[in-house]
Design a protein around this motif. Structure first.
Motif, PDB file in Angstrom:
ATOM      1  N   THR A 279       0.836  -1.201   0.000  1.00 44.61           N
ATOM      2  CA  THR A 279       0.000   0.000   0.000  1.00 44.61           C
ATOM      3  C   THR A 279       0.870   1.249   0.000  1.00 44.61           C
ATOM      4  OG1 THR A 279      -1.758  -1.181   1.174  1.00 44.61           O
ATOM      5  CG2 THR A 279      -1.839   1.223   1.221  1.00 44.61           C
ATOM      6  N   ALA A 280       1.948   1.227   0.776  1.00 43.82           N
ATOM      7  CA  ALA A 280       2.884   2.354   0.773  1.00 43.82           C
ATOM      8  C   ALA A 280       3.491   2.544  -0.610  1.00 43.82           C
ATOM      9  CB  ALA A 280       3.988   2.114   1.811  1.00 43.82           C
ATOM     10  N   THR A 281       3.853   1.454  -1.261  1.00 43.85           N
ATOM     11  CA  THR A 281       4.424   1.540  -2.608  1.00 43.85           C
ATOM     12  C   THR A 281       3.433   2.153  -3.581  1.00 43.85           C
ATOM     13  OG1 THR A 281       5.795  -0.411  -2.160  1.00 43.85           O
ATOM     14  CG2 THR A 281       5.489   0.192  -4.468  1.00 43.85           C
ATOM     15  N   VAL A 282       2.180   1.740  -3.507  1.00 43.91           N
ATOM     16  CA  VAL A 282       1.136   2.311  -4.351  1.00 43.91           C
ATOM     17  C   VAL A 282       1.036   3.821  -4.128  1.00 43.91           C
ATOM     18  CG1 VAL A 282      -1.357   2.388  -4.759  1.00 43.91           C
ATOM     19  CG2 VAL A 282      -0.198   0.176  -4.543  1.00 43.91           C
ATOM     20  N   GLN A 283       1.193   4.252  -2.890  1.00 43.82           N
ATOM     21  CA  GLN A 283       1.063   5.666  -2.526  1.00 43.82           C
ATOM     22  C   GLN A 283       2.341   6.456  -2.781  1.00 43.82           C
ATOM     23  OE1 GLN A 283      -1.635   7.147  -1.687  1.00 43.82           O
ATOM     24  NE2 GLN A 283      -3.005   5.809  -0.563  1.00 43.82           N
ATOM     25  N   GLY A 284       3.384   5.807  -3.282  1.00 43.41           N
ATOM     26  CA  GLY A 284       4.645   6.499  -3.525  1.00 43.41           C
ATOM     27  C   GLY A 284       5.457   6.740  -2.279  1.00 43.41           C
ATOM     28  N   VAL A 285       5.175   5.990  -1.211  1.00 45.76           N
ATOM     29  CA  VAL A 285       5.861   6.151   0.068  1.00 45.76           C
ATOM     30  C   VAL A 285       6.908   5.050   0.219  1.00 45.76           C
ATOM     31  CG1 VAL A 285       5.565   6.102   2.581  1.00 45.76           C
ATOM     32  CG2 VAL A 285       3.876   7.255   1.148  1.00 45.76           C
ATOM     33  N   ALA A 286       8.113   5.439   0.602  1.00 39.32           N
ATOM     34  CA  ALA A 286       9.192   4.484   0.835  1.00 39.32           C
ATOM     35  C   ALA A 286       9.087   3.930   2.257  1.00 39.32           C
ATOM     36  CB  ALA A 286      10.542   5.156   0.632  1.00 39.32           C
ATOM     37  N   SER A 287       9.725   2.781   2.490  1.00 38.64           N
ATOM     38  CA  SER A 287       9.640   2.147   3.804  1.00 38.64           C
ATOM     39  C   SER A 287      10.947   1.455   4.157  1.00 38.64           C
ATOM     40  CB  SER A 287       8.491   1.133   3.837  1.00 38.64           C
ATOM     41  OG  SER A 287       8.680   0.145   2.845  1.00 38.64           O
ATOM     42  N   THR A 288      11.209   1.373   5.452  1.00 33.31           N
ATOM     43  CA  THR A 288      12.389   0.694   5.994  1.00 33.31           C
ATOM     44  C   THR A 288      11.956  -0.127   7.199  1.00 33.31           C
ATOM     45  OG1 THR A 288      13.608   2.741   5.524  1.00 33.31           O
ATOM     46  CG2 THR A 288      14.787   1.011   6.704  1.00 33.31           C
ATOM     47  N   LEU A 289      12.364  -1.383   7.233  1.00 34.06           N
ATOM     48  CA  LEU A 289      12.116  -2.216   8.404  1.00 34.06           C
ATOM     49  C   LEU A 289      13.292  -2.089   9.366  1.00 34.06           C
ATOM     50  CD1 LEU A 289      10.661  -5.415   6.714  1.00 34.06           C
ATOM     51  CD2 LEU A 289       9.439  -3.783   8.138  1.00 34.06           C
ATOM     52  N   MET A 290      12.993  -1.899  10.643  1.00 33.36           N
ATOM     53  CA  MET A 290      14.025  -1.828  11.681  1.00 33.36           C
ATOM     54  C   MET A 290      13.699  -2.896  12.719  1.00 33.36           C
ATOM     55  SD  MET A 290      14.656   2.299  12.001  1.00 33.36           S
ATOM     56  CE  MET A 290      12.943   2.735  12.318  1.00 33.36           C
ATOM     57  N   THR A 291      14.271  -4.068  12.534  1.00 31.21           N
ATOM     58  CA  THR A 291      13.865  -5.244  13.313  1.00 31.21           C
ATOM     59  C   THR A 291      14.741  -5.499  14.529  1.00 31.21           C
ATOM     60  OG1 THR A 291      15.232  -6.712  11.952  1.00 31.21           O
ATOM     61  CG2 THR A 291      12.970  -6.353  11.229  1.00 31.21           C
ATOM     62  N   GLN A 292      15.796  -4.724  14.739  1.00 31.83           N
ATOM     63  CA  GLN A 292      16.780  -5.069  15.763  1.00 31.83           C
ATOM     64  C   GLN A 292      16.175  -5.314  17.147  1.00 31.83           C
ATOM     65  OE1 GLN A 292      17.008  -2.545  13.449  1.00 31.83           O
ATOM     66  NE2 GLN A 292      19.102  -1.753  13.335  1.00 31.83           N
ATOM     67  N   PRO A 293      15.301  -4.424  17.700  1.00 27.43           N
ATOM     68  CA  PRO A 293      14.766  -4.706  19.043  1.00 27.43           C
ATOM     69  C   PRO A 293      13.887  -5.948  19.095  1.00 27.43           C
ATOM     70  CG  PRO A 293      14.413  -2.404  18.437  1.00 27.43           C
ATOM     71  CD  PRO A 293      14.841  -3.121  17.201  1.00 27.43           C
ATOM     72  N   MET A 294      13.295  -6.321  17.954  1.00 26.56           N
ATOM     73  CA  MET A 294      12.441  -7.506  17.932  1.00 26.56           C
ATOM     74  C   MET A 294      13.254  -8.788  18.101  1.00 26.56           C
ATOM     75  SD  MET A 294       9.524  -6.156  17.577  1.00 26.56           S
ATOM     76  CE  MET A 294       8.769  -4.630  17.040  1.00 26.56           C
ATOM     77  N   GLU A 295      14.588  -8.682  17.944  1.00 31.22           N
ATOM     78  CA  GLU A 295      15.467  -9.851  18.008  1.00 31.22           C
ATOM     79  C   GLU A 295      16.013 -10.090  19.413  1.00 31.22           C
ATOM     80  OE1 GLU A 295      18.306  -8.576  15.157  1.00 31.22           O
ATOM     81  OE2 GLU A 295      16.824  -8.465  13.550  1.00 31.22           O
ATOM     82  N   LEU A 296      15.720  -9.174  20.344  1.00 30.31           N
ATOM     83  CA  LEU A 296      16.212  -9.292  21.714  1.00 30.31           C
ATOM     84  C   LEU A 296      14.993  -9.277  22.655  1.00 30.31           C
ATOM     85  CD1 LEU A 296      19.149  -6.809  21.270  1.00 30.31           C
ATOM     86  CD2 LEU A 296      19.366  -9.268  21.617  1.00 30.31           C
ATOM     87  N   PRO A 297      14.683 -10.387  23.317  1.00 30.34           N
ATOM     88  CA  PRO A 297      13.424 -10.507  24.070  1.00 30.34           C
ATOM     89  C   PRO A 297      13.185  -9.395  25.077  1.00 30.34           C
ATOM     90  CG  PRO A 297      14.470 -12.657  23.867  1.00 30.34           C
ATOM     91  CD  PRO A 297      15.447 -11.658  23.323  1.00 30.34           C
ATOM     92  N   ASP A 298      14.222  -8.949  25.791  1.00 33.65           N
ATOM     93  CA  ASP A 298      13.987  -7.925  26.808  1.00 33.65           C
ATOM     94  C   ASP A 298      13.614  -6.593  26.191  1.00 33.65           C
ATOM     95  OD1 ASP A 298      16.620  -7.783  25.791  1.00 33.65           O
ATOM     96  OD2 ASP A 298      17.293  -6.644  27.535  1.00 33.65           O
ATOM     97  N   LEU A 299      14.185  -6.273  25.015  1.00 33.49           N
ATOM     98  CA  LEU A 299      13.834  -5.021  24.339  1.00 33.49           C
ATOM     99  C   LEU A 299      12.468  -5.135  23.666  1.00 33.49           C
ATOM    100  CD1 LEU A 299      17.243  -3.940  22.748  1.00 33.49           C
ATOM    101  CD2 LEU A 299      16.277  -3.347  24.986  1.00 33.49           C
TER     102      LEU A 299
END
Length: 342
Positions: A279-299
């Motif tokens: 949907t972002a691509t259709v709207q001409g909006v760029a995106s970046t995934l930032m997954t680092q905290p999802m990889e550490l259970p306490d964060l």
């Protein structure tokens, strides 16, 4: 029925040799275009069914699992969910209604989904636009312009997540800065982990012939003063360190949540995530995934929405910026599994 050459004579058929018809092949190529952590492309596809329309079994590839950053296969499963969403969109765009079963066989743990082309599907402008966006979607690690994303676009992105049963929460400045601080903390922790270095090196190794991993062109520049804590893909190769650049002052950041936190919810999160990104691509909006905290259970726990009991599954940055180059994808023949194989 097949032709004398052994090729399928129907768009949705599979030949005796396992070759998909043109419509089926187009849907599989759409699935291969899905995003995945370090561009590991951790999926395989097994074809079966009747001559009118083969079922597509979507299997996890355990050899492409990242045990350091994804020990419980959560992000691998999210990647599979994103591939499933692309399959569904591609089938709808080609006039068939996808029939979806998630986790269809407990006896086969790597079988995460089965998608079968069902009856006729009416044409839809939304589906057509999403289908056209599949090959254009990119993870963009470049600086974005200091331009706000209009509220109506943010509403569309949130609605895309809701369609797939998830919630996309856009963060106010205080929550955004706190979340980016968690991303920064996670990134710094990883830099002191030799196992992480080894895993990252495997998926950033320079090879002009490889069809997976993150190529140097997709690293993006390094933010001045680490103002935006993007993953450092040049970490283990100092000679290929990124140039320094200024990034936007007020990034638009959202967290994707699911009402639950297990393999079924991770698959749903992947479907939601990919619908949001398309949907972002259709709207001409760029995106970046930032997954680092999802990889550490306490964060990751710090991002939990305790009031609703919702689990965080992805952090996404949105904005406007220059196009990002595509990352490579494996050929269709590389990801097909013969019938009866796991």
């Amino acid at each position: 029925m097949t032709t004398t050459t052994g090729r399928p004579s129907a768009p949705w058929a599979v030949s005796p040799g396992g070759r998909p018809g043109p419509a089926l092949a187009a849907c599989l190529r759409a699935a291969i275009a899905a995003p995945s952590l370090h561009n590991t492309q951790p999926w395989r596809f097994r074809l079966g069914g009747d001559p009118c329309g083969a079922a597509i079994d979507v299997l996890a590839d355990p050899h492409r699992h990242l045990p350091v950053v994804d020990p419980v296969r959560r992000e691998l499963t999210i990647s599979i969910g994103a591939a499933v969403l692309n399959l569904r969109v591609a089938m709808l765009a080609r006039g068939r209604t996808p029939v979806l079963r998630l986790l269809p066989d407990p006896a086969e743990p790597n079988l995460l989904a089965r998608v079968t082309p069902g009856g006729h599907a009416a044409e839809s402008d939304t589906v057509r636009l999403l289908d056209r966006a599949i090959p254009r979607r990119r993870t963009n690690r470049r600086p974005f312009l200091d331009l706000p994303v209009p509220p109506e676009v943010l509403t569309d992105l949130a609605a895309a997540a809701e369609v797939e049963g998830s919630r996309l929460a856009f963060l106010d400045p205080a929550l955004r800065d706190g979340t980016l601080s968690l991303v920064r903390t996670a990134e710094h922790r990883r830099r002191n982990d030799p196992r992480y270095w080894a895993e990252l090196a495997r998926w950033t190794r320079e090879d002009p012939d490889r069809r997976d991993g993150v190529p140097r062109a997709a690293f993006g520049p390094w933010p001045v003063l680490e103002s935006l804590p993007l993953r450092d893909f040049g970490l283990v190769q100092p000679a290929r360190r990124r140039r320094v650049a200024r990034f936007e002052h007020e990034p638009v950041v959202a967290v994707l949540y699911t009402p639950g936190d297990g393999p079924m919810e991770w698959l749903r999160a992947g479907e939601s995530l990919e619908r949001v990104l398309l949907t972002a691509t259709v709207q001409g909006v760029a995106s970046t995934l930032m997954t680092q905290p999802m990889e550490l259970p306490d964060l990751r726990e710090l991002l939990t929405d305790t009031a609703r009991g919702h689990a965080p599954q992805a952090i996404i940055r949105f904005g406007y910026g220059p196009p990002s180059p595509p990352t490579p994808r494996r050929w269709l023949g590389e990801v097909l599994v013969p019938a009866g194989r796991q």
